[in-house]
Write a protein that holds these residues in place. Structure first.
Motif, PDB file in Angstrom:
ATOM      1  N   TYR A 133      51.930 108.399 -37.820  1.00 21.50           N
ATOM      2  CA  TYR A 133      51.888 109.911 -37.787  1.00 21.50           C
ATOM      3  C   TYR A 133      52.484 109.919 -36.176  1.00 21.50           C
ATOM      4  O   TYR A 133      53.283 110.975 -36.072  1.00 21.50           O
ATOM      5  CB  TYR A 133      50.661 110.529 -37.901  1.00 21.50           C
ATOM      6  CG  TYR A 133      50.022 110.160 -39.267  1.00 21.50           C
ATOM      7  CD1 TYR A 133      50.417 111.114 -40.298  1.00 21.50           C
ATOM      8  CD2 TYR A 133      49.291 109.117 -39.571  1.00 21.50           C
ATOM      9  CE1 TYR A 133      49.948 110.845 -41.560  1.00 21.50           C
ATOM     10  CE2 TYR A 133      48.658 109.200 -40.781  1.00 21.50           C
ATOM     11  CZ  TYR A 133      48.972 110.091 -41.927  1.00 21.50           C
ATOM     12  OH  TYR A 133      48.623 109.679 -43.065  1.00 21.50           O
ATOM     13  N   VAL A 190      57.166 110.585 -34.969  1.00 16.51           N
ATOM     14  CA  VAL A 190      57.263 111.737 -33.994  1.00 16.51           C
ATOM     15  C   VAL A 190      58.323 111.051 -32.914  1.00 16.51           C
ATOM     16  O   VAL A 190      59.309 111.556 -32.506  1.00 16.51           O
ATOM     17  CB  VAL A 190      56.132 112.505 -33.520  1.00 16.51           C
ATOM     18  CG1 VAL A 190      56.745 113.216 -32.609  1.00 16.51           C
ATOM     19  CG2 VAL A 190      55.637 113.256 -34.707  1.00 16.51           C
ATOM     20  N   GLU A 200      50.623 114.770 -35.400  1.00 18.88           N
ATOM     21  CA  GLU A 200      52.064 114.734 -35.308  1.00 18.88           C
ATOM     22  C   GLU A 200      52.398 115.829 -34.127  1.00 18.88           C
ATOM     23  O   GLU A 200      53.276 115.549 -33.461  1.00 18.88           O
ATOM     24  CB  GLU A 200      52.783 114.996 -36.663  1.00 18.88           C
ATOM     25  CG  GLU A 200      52.639 114.045 -37.477  1.00 18.88           C
ATOM     26  CD  GLU A 200      52.719 114.391 -39.029  1.00 18.88           C
ATOM     27  OE1 GLU A 200      52.737 113.533 -39.935  1.00 18.88           O
ATOM     28  OE2 GLU A 200      52.904 115.796 -39.275  1.00 18.88           O
ATOM     29  N   ALA A 205      57.963 117.024 -36.583  1.00 20.53           N
ATOM     30  CA  ALA A 205      56.620 116.370 -37.057  1.00 20.53           C
ATOM     31  C   ALA A 205      56.729 116.387 -38.656  1.00 20.53           C
ATOM     32  O   ALA A 205      56.345 115.281 -39.250  1.00 20.53           O
ATOM     33  CB  ALA A 205      55.543 117.396 -36.817  1.00 20.53           C
ATOM     34  N   GLU A 211      56.192 112.939 -41.240  1.00 16.48           N
ATOM     35  CA  GLU A 211      55.498 112.691 -42.413  1.00 16.48           C
ATOM     36  C   GLU A 211      56.231 112.519 -43.340  1.00 16.48           C
ATOM     37  O   GLU A 211      55.826 111.355 -44.397  1.00 16.48           O
ATOM     38  CB  GLU A 211      54.674 113.949 -42.320  1.00 16.48           C
ATOM     39  CG  GLU A 211      53.665 113.960 -43.648  1.00 16.48           C
ATOM     40  CD  GLU A 211      52.125 114.239 -43.149  1.00 16.48           C
ATOM     41  OE1 GLU A 211      51.890 114.673 -42.068  1.00 16.48           O
ATOM     42  OE2 GLU A 211      51.184 114.149 -44.156  1.00 16.48           O
TER      43      GLU A 211
END
Ligand code: ADP
Ligand code: MG
Length: 392
Positions: free
Chosen positions: A97, A101, A137, A161, A165
């Motif tokens: 996660y 980013v 994130e 973000a 994901e």
């Protein structure tokens, strides 16, 4: 006492890395107020950021390593920064996660030369449908944006973000989670037009209380349920396009169009499509009612109807969540209740008047415990500010 006790909020940064962090960021969890599985179908959804946060501390090291730790049972991760970041597997998967980013921000100009130390601490249950993933994130996105002075706006950070994901972790979520976590405001709801990626805050009617009853049954969005539903919605849209070639998103199909063409869909897909189309109608009614100055006595029942649709048509509820919703809506002071988030476990959101308080929460918790053998986590929440940097 049923009110949820915070998880580990203690920072371990100094203990592990031996010095103080240079920057701290935090990001809230979120509740999905209404609009279940509507975001990736291009509809309108409403959520709220909550006053339970993930905190990220950031500092540097001289070893050229990217080091990540978390107070939860997460395994520490150490990677050479000069190598291209790739998704990790097994017990190190939690770091994806953050890594996703960082990788996207590197494409947007983030340059990491020395080493980086990161430490996560959290007061947000993970896997409960409160979007600890988006909080991780967004805390990462905000931290590096500030630390490296990238100057990216909130919408871009939300998109970064979501990319993490979708593409790095591998969950095909829509923009709801990251959008609400990014754009949340105290005492406000966040409305998102997911097709236009347009975000705006709506004042919360006075005397609103949010309660979360977490079933304790963990959903895992990385597992297949979520992706299955995503795939079913894609398939339903593609079959409907046979009759309506211009249809770009399932949430934009009208109830009468669906009525006319639903024979083209196998029964299961017709149920999924009906949920999305009708849920979109409920979100619109919800927005309209708020604009007209109506209170929760009008909007609350839309929440309960949303749950019934998730249960019967989208089939992403579980017995524990249905039980909580039924018990809650039978209780005085509860305007509406529904599963919040992806489903298949996780938590129920109840919107209540202030007359619903500890004793009522405790009674529900006891009857749930009797039935299922364990108490739910009960958390009273209020809408809070989105992802931000915090004073050290
Ligand atoms: P939700 O977003 O509803 O909490 P997800 O399945 O999307 O559920 O995300 C949960 C995952 O996020 C966990 O399995 C874990 O990998 C990661 N995670 C959440 N909170 C933390 C934390 N404090 N430390 C490490 N990893 C975390
Ligand atoms: Mg999540």
């Amino acid at each position: 006492m049923p009110v949820f006790v915070p998880l580990e909020t203690m920072s371990v940064y100094k203990e592990v890395y031996g010095n103080a962090p240079e920057l701290i960021s935090s990001a809230p969890g979120r509740v999905e107020v209404i609009g279940n599985h509507v975001d990736y179908n291009g509809g309108l959804v409403i959520g709220a950021a909550i006053n339970r946060r993930v905190r990220l501390e950031l500092g540097t090291n001289t070893s050229g390593l990217l080091r990540l730790i978390s107070g939860l049972d997460a395994r520490p991760v150490e990677l050479p920064l000069r190598k291209t970041l790739l998704p990790l597997k097994g017990q190190e998967r939690w770091a994806n996660y953050l890594l996703g980013v960082i990788k996207k921000l590197q494409e947007l100009g983030l340059c990491l030369e020395s080493g980086i130390n990161l430490a996560v601490s959290s007061e947000l249950p993970s896997g409960a449908g409160l979007s600890s993933s988006a909080a991780l994130e967004m805390a990462t996105a905000v931290a590096f944006n500030e630390w490296a002075q990238l100057g990216l706006d909130t919408k871009t950070l939300v998109q970064v973000a979501r990319w993490a994901e979708n593409e790095f972790v591998g969950v095909p979520c829509g923009i709801l989670d990251q959008g609400v976590v990014g754009f949340g405001q105290a005492n406000h709801l966040v409305a998102i037009d997911c097709r236009k990626e347009d975000f705006h805050a709506i004042p919360l009617p006075p005397d609103t209380c949010f309660w979360i009853f977490n079933s304790g049954k963990k959903h895992s969005l990385v597992d297949s349920f979520y992706a299955d539903r995503f795939g079913e919605c894609q398939e339903a849209l593609s079959l409907l396009r046979g009759a309506m070639p211009g249809s770009s998103h399932l949430a934009l199909v009208t109830p009468s169009q669906l009525e006319e063409f639903q024979d083209r869909l196998p029964k299961t897909l017709a149920r999924r499509a009906r949920h999305v189309v009708e849920e979109q109608g409920r979100v619109e009614s919800f927005m309209q009612a708020l604009e007209n100055g109506e209170g929760w006595d009008v909007t609350g029942p839309l929440l309960s109807a949303s749950h019934a649709s998730s249960r019967d048509l989208f089939e992403n509820s579980i017995e524990e969540l249905d039980y909580l919703v039924e018990s809650l809506i039978a209780c005085p002071g509860v305007y509406g209740a529904r599963l919040t988030g992806g489903g298949f476990g996780g938590a129920v959101l109840a919107v209540t008047s202030p007359s619903f308080a500890e004793p009522e929460g405790r009674a529900i918790s006891h009857s749930y415990q009797k039935r299922f053998g364990h108490a739910p986590q009960v958390i009273r929440l209020s809408p809070d500010e989105g992802a931000r940097t915090d004073p050290i």
